[in-house]
Design a protein around this motif. Structure first.
Motif, PDB file in Angstrom:
ATOM      1  N   LEU A  37      93.867  30.455  43.780  1.00  0.00           N
ATOM      2  CA  LEU A  37      93.175  30.339  42.496  1.00  0.00           C
ATOM      3  C   LEU A  37      94.166  30.668  41.373  1.00  0.00           C
ATOM      4  O   LEU A  37      95.285  31.101  41.632  1.00  0.00           O
ATOM      5  CB  LEU A  37      91.981  31.294  42.422  1.00  0.00           C
ATOM      6  N   ALA A  38      93.742  30.488  40.160  1.00  0.00           N
ATOM      7  CA  ALA A  38      94.578  30.830  39.002  1.00  0.00           C
ATOM      8  C   ALA A  38      93.682  31.419  37.922  1.00  0.00           C
ATOM      9  O   ALA A  38      93.583  30.894  36.812  1.00  0.00           O
ATOM     10  CB  ALA A  38      95.308  29.594  38.499  1.00  0.00           C
ATOM     11  N   CYS A  39      93.013  32.518  38.257  1.00  0.00           N
ATOM     12  CA  CYS A  39      92.063  33.139  37.330  1.00  0.00           C
ATOM     13  C   CYS A  39      92.757  33.436  35.993  1.00  0.00           C
ATOM     14  O   CYS A  39      93.896  33.925  35.978  1.00  0.00           O
ATOM     15  CB  CYS A  39      91.503  34.425  37.919  1.00  0.00           C
ATOM     16  N   ILE A  40      92.050  33.185  34.915  1.00  0.00           N
ATOM     17  CA  ILE A  40      92.698  33.299  33.599  1.00  0.00           C
ATOM     18  C   ILE A  40      92.900  34.748  33.174  1.00  0.00           C
ATOM     19  O   ILE A  40      93.546  35.010  32.176  1.00  0.00           O
ATOM     20  CB  ILE A  40      91.896  32.534  32.514  1.00  0.00           C
ATOM     21  N   HIS A  41      92.358  35.702  33.942  1.00  0.00           N
ATOM     22  CA  HIS A  41      92.561  37.113  33.590  1.00  0.00           C
ATOM     23  C   HIS A  41      93.342  37.853  34.669  1.00  0.00           C
ATOM     24  O   HIS A  41      93.365  39.075  34.691  1.00  0.00           O
ATOM     25  CB  HIS A  41      91.218  37.800  33.355  1.00  0.00           C
ATOM     26  N   CYS A  42      94.010  37.111  35.581  1.00  0.00           N
ATOM     27  CA  CYS A  42      94.661  37.754  36.740  1.00  0.00           C
ATOM     28  C   CYS A  42      95.614  38.842  36.286  1.00  0.00           C
ATOM     29  O   CYS A  42      96.583  38.589  35.576  1.00  0.00           O
ATOM     30  CB  CYS A  42      95.408  36.719  37.570  1.00  0.00           C
ATOM     31  N   ASN A 138      81.175  31.906  36.188  1.00  0.00           N
ATOM     32  CA  ASN A 138      82.270  32.338  37.054  1.00  0.00           C
ATOM     33  C   ASN A 138      83.450  31.369  37.011  1.00  0.00           C
ATOM     34  O   ASN A 138      84.594  31.784  36.858  1.00  0.00           O
ATOM     35  CB  ASN A 138      81.747  32.461  38.491  1.00  0.00           C
ATOM     36  N   ASP A 139      83.154  30.096  37.168  1.00  0.00           N
ATOM     37  CA  ASP A 139      84.240  29.125  37.318  1.00  0.00           C
ATOM     38  C   ASP A 139      85.043  28.964  36.027  1.00  0.00           C
ATOM     39  O   ASP A 139      86.206  28.550  36.062  1.00  0.00           O
ATOM     40  CB  ASP A 139      83.687  27.768  37.786  1.00  0.00           C
ATOM     41  N   ALA A 140      84.440  29.301  34.892  1.00  0.00           N
ATOM     42  CA  ALA A 140      85.184  29.239  33.629  1.00  0.00           C
ATOM     43  C   ALA A 140      86.352  30.217  33.650  1.00  0.00           C
ATOM     44  O   ALA A 140      87.366  30.008  32.993  1.00  0.00           O
ATOM     45  CB  ALA A 140      84.255  29.549  32.455  1.00  0.00           C
ATOM     46  N   VAL A 141      86.227  31.290  34.428  1.00  0.00           N
ATOM     47  CA  VAL A 141      87.281  32.294  34.513  1.00  0.00           C
ATOM     48  C   VAL A 141      88.120  32.108  35.774  1.00  0.00           C
ATOM     49  O   VAL A 141      89.342  32.212  35.752  1.00  0.00           O
ATOM     50  CB  VAL A 141      86.662  33.717  34.511  1.00  0.00           C
ATOM     51  N   ARG A 142      87.449  31.808  36.890  1.00  0.00           N
ATOM     52  CA  ARG A 142      88.126  31.838  38.188  1.00  0.00           C
ATOM     53  C   ARG A 142      88.467  30.448  38.743  1.00  0.00           C
ATOM     54  O   ARG A 142      89.147  30.341  39.745  1.00  0.00           O
ATOM     55  CB  ARG A 142      87.272  32.617  39.200  1.00  0.00           C
ATOM     56  N   GLY A 204      95.745  38.220  31.798  1.00  0.00           N
ATOM     57  CA  GLY A 204      94.714  38.776  30.925  1.00  0.00           C
ATOM     58  C   GLY A 204      95.222  39.105  29.527  1.00  0.00           C
ATOM     59  O   GLY A 204      94.444  39.219  28.586  1.00  0.00           O
ATOM     60  N   ALA A 205      96.556  39.245  29.392  1.00  0.00           N
ATOM     61  CA  ALA A 205      97.094  39.536  28.063  1.00  0.00           C
ATOM     62  C   ALA A 205      96.742  38.412  27.093  1.00  0.00           C
ATOM     63  O   ALA A 205      96.490  38.649  25.910  1.00  0.00           O
ATOM     64  CB  ALA A 205      98.608  39.733  28.129  1.00  0.00           C
ATOM     65  N   GLU A 206      96.741  37.177  27.625  1.00  0.00           N
ATOM     66  CA  GLU A 206      96.459  36.019  26.775  1.00  0.00           C
ATOM     67  C   GLU A 206      94.976  35.832  26.516  1.00  0.00           C
ATOM     68  O   GLU A 206      94.585  35.230  25.520  1.00  0.00           O
ATOM     69  CB  GLU A 206      96.996  34.737  27.447  1.00  0.00           C
ATOM     70  N   THR A 207      94.136  36.299  27.420  1.00  0.00           N
ATOM     71  CA  THR A 207      92.714  35.947  27.348  1.00  0.00           C
ATOM     72  C   THR A 207      91.814  37.124  26.973  1.00  0.00           C
ATOM     73  O   THR A 207      90.636  36.928  26.673  1.00  0.00           O
ATOM     74  CB  THR A 207      92.241  35.396  28.719  1.00  0.00           C
TER      75      THR A 207
END
Lengths: 378, 108
Positions: A37-42, A138-142, A204-207
């Motif tokens: 996955l490429a979660c936007i807050h990883c 969920n999918d919007a983030v993950r 997560g720094a970006e989001t």
């Protein structure tokens, strides 16, 4: 420590823990940067495996050392830890050495057979991550399909009779209102709900700016948690304790004092949320191994010194919130002895307004998979 | 100051709603639950229950000592008499009762 009776000759427990222990109570061990996955807050900017990741033999040696230090359990994560071919061997070995395992997964590899294998293991806890009560949130983030995959893993664990697994949710602006639905989802599985705080770490720094809960949502979350002492939080919301009664837990920043992080290449950091050279204490590959880093690294020794309250010294709530989360301050460009960016009294917001654009330290791209033109076309 | 502090720092599940509290009987023989590990610390010991995943701080070295050797004595009272100065025994009895409630120590 106003609650200590005058007869006490020992320092209070909180003070003692701040001074550090001979070994961590537990630690987080990210065993791979690889993730499907490429979660936007990883928080670890995971995606690609790192060629320098600890080999199976090196990982076994780490487990042996944790056994010798009597670390009771380890939180295994990543990346997606289950994509390591030796994952099940490592957790089995760890448990056999008395180091209990709790691992976090997106669930995508937990099929019926693996769920049955997990159900047969003692002292292994499974945490399945979702960041919303429905696929859309969920999918919007993950990422697309990640909600369905997580639910399928939960179904497999339930059918295998695994017992009460955990459903782990990072609280965002878009899911605080879904707390009742998340609670119902967990109850439906006989699972335990675990809520953790979004940090401005890694991607997560970006989001973080768009995703972190609003002040009103923080208050709502605090009240919800106070009413539900059974909901797990990993002690991550202690900054909310400035709102009144303290939440259950130790209510202190444990970084380098009672917890730390081992990353996939064996580097040791103060906590899982500060993957940055400034908070790297050493490596398990250094002479003396992990114990040497834990006990003697300059960084950890410094973190165990009494912290100055700095800009928070005059605030009556400092004893309750302890100034909040070091990682949240660091990656938003706030001074470490200042308020948390999500300070419930609003002091952080004020200071954030004064941080110049680009002044906050960058976590860098980490192991994120670069977005390529061909990937975009698809 | 209480001699034990239970914690959910270990992210343990909440305490199961106590099923009619197994009344602690200091005249009976108790021992450390086989699923509990003790780790010495400057303040006493950390106790971890692998079954319930709960963590407890034993906040005196003497308490850690009493708990470690509890099973070797024919009763809790005998264990206390052997190790703890008399004026301190009520506090230790309370600490042991609390450890029995959370099943860190169990009757034989």
């Amino acid at each position: 420590m106003p609650s200590e009776p005058a007869t006490a000759t020992r320092p209070g427990l909180t003070e003692q823990l701040k001074g550090g222990l001979d070994a961590p109570i537990c630690l987080t061990w990210e065993i791979t940067y690889g993730c499907n996955l490429a979660c936007i807050h990883c928080l670890s900017s995971s995606g690609r495996r790192d060629p320098r990741e600890l080999s199976t033999d090196e990982a076994i040696a780490v487990i042996d050392e944790l056994h010798d230090l009597q670390v009771f359990y380890v939180n295994i994560g990543g990346g997606e830890p289950t994509i390591r071919p030796d994952f099940y061997d490592l957790i089995q070995y760890s448990v056999s050495r008395g180091v209990g395992v709790k691992f976090s997964t997106n669930g995508s590899t937990i099929n019926a057979e693996r769920a049955a294998r997990l159900a047969g293991m003692d002292y292994v806890d499974v945490q399945i991550s979702i960041d919303g009560a429905d696929a859309e949130t969920n999918d919007a983030v993950r990422g697309t399909g990640s909600y369905a995959a997580a639910r399928q893993a939960m179904d497999h664990l339930a059918h295998a009779g695994f017992g009460p697994f955990k459903i782990s949710v990072v609280m965002t602006r878009h899911n605080v209102e879904q707390l009742p639905a998340l609670e119902a989802l967990a109850d439906g599985y006989g699972a335990q709900l675990r809520l953790t705080r979004l940090r401005p770490s890694g991607r997560g720094a970006e989001t973080w700016g768009q995703l972190h809960p609003t002040q009103d949502q923080q208050v709502a979350l605090y009240r919800w948690l106070i009413d539900r002492p059974g909901v797990l939080t990993g002690d991550s919301f202690f900054h909310l304790s400035a709102l009144g009664e303290a939440l259950p837990g130790l209510n202190l920043c444990g970084a380098g004092r009672v917890v730390c992080l081992i990353d996939p290449v064996g580097d040791v950091y103060a906590c899982p949320f500060v993957l940055h050279p400034e908070f790297r204490a050493g490596s398990v590959r250094d002479p003396g191994g992990f114990a040497q880093v834990w006990r003697h690294s300059e960084l950890f020794i410094e973190l165990r010194q009494p912290a100055a309250a700095g800009a928070c010294a005059s605030c009556g709530s400092y004893d309750a919130c302890q100034g909040g989360c070091m990682a949240a301050k660091f990656f938003t460009g706030l001074p470490l002895d200042g308020p948390d960016p999500e300070c419930v009294l609003g002091h952080g917001e004020q200071m954030l307004a004064g941080v110049a654009a680009g002044a906050a330290p960058s976590p860098g791209p980490g192991h994120s998979v670069p977005v390529t033109l061909s990937a975009r076309r698809r | 100051m209480p001699l034990t502090t239970a914690s959910r720092a270990a992210d343990a599940p909440p305490a199961p709603t106590p099923p009619a509290p197994a009344s602690f009987d200091a005249s009976a023989r108790y021992r450390l639950d086989p699923q509990v590990a003790l780790r010495p610390e400057p303040f006493g010991a950390l106790a971890y229950h692998y079954g319930s995943r709960r963590l407890t701080f034993l906040r005196s070295e003497l308490l850690a000592e009493v708990v470690r050797q509890l099973g070797e004595h024919e009763s809790v009272e005998v264990a206390l008499a052997a190790t703890v100065p008399e004026p301190d025994r009520p506090a230790y009895r309370r600490a042991l009762a609390s450890l029995a409630d959370s099943r860190f120590i169990v009757a034989f």
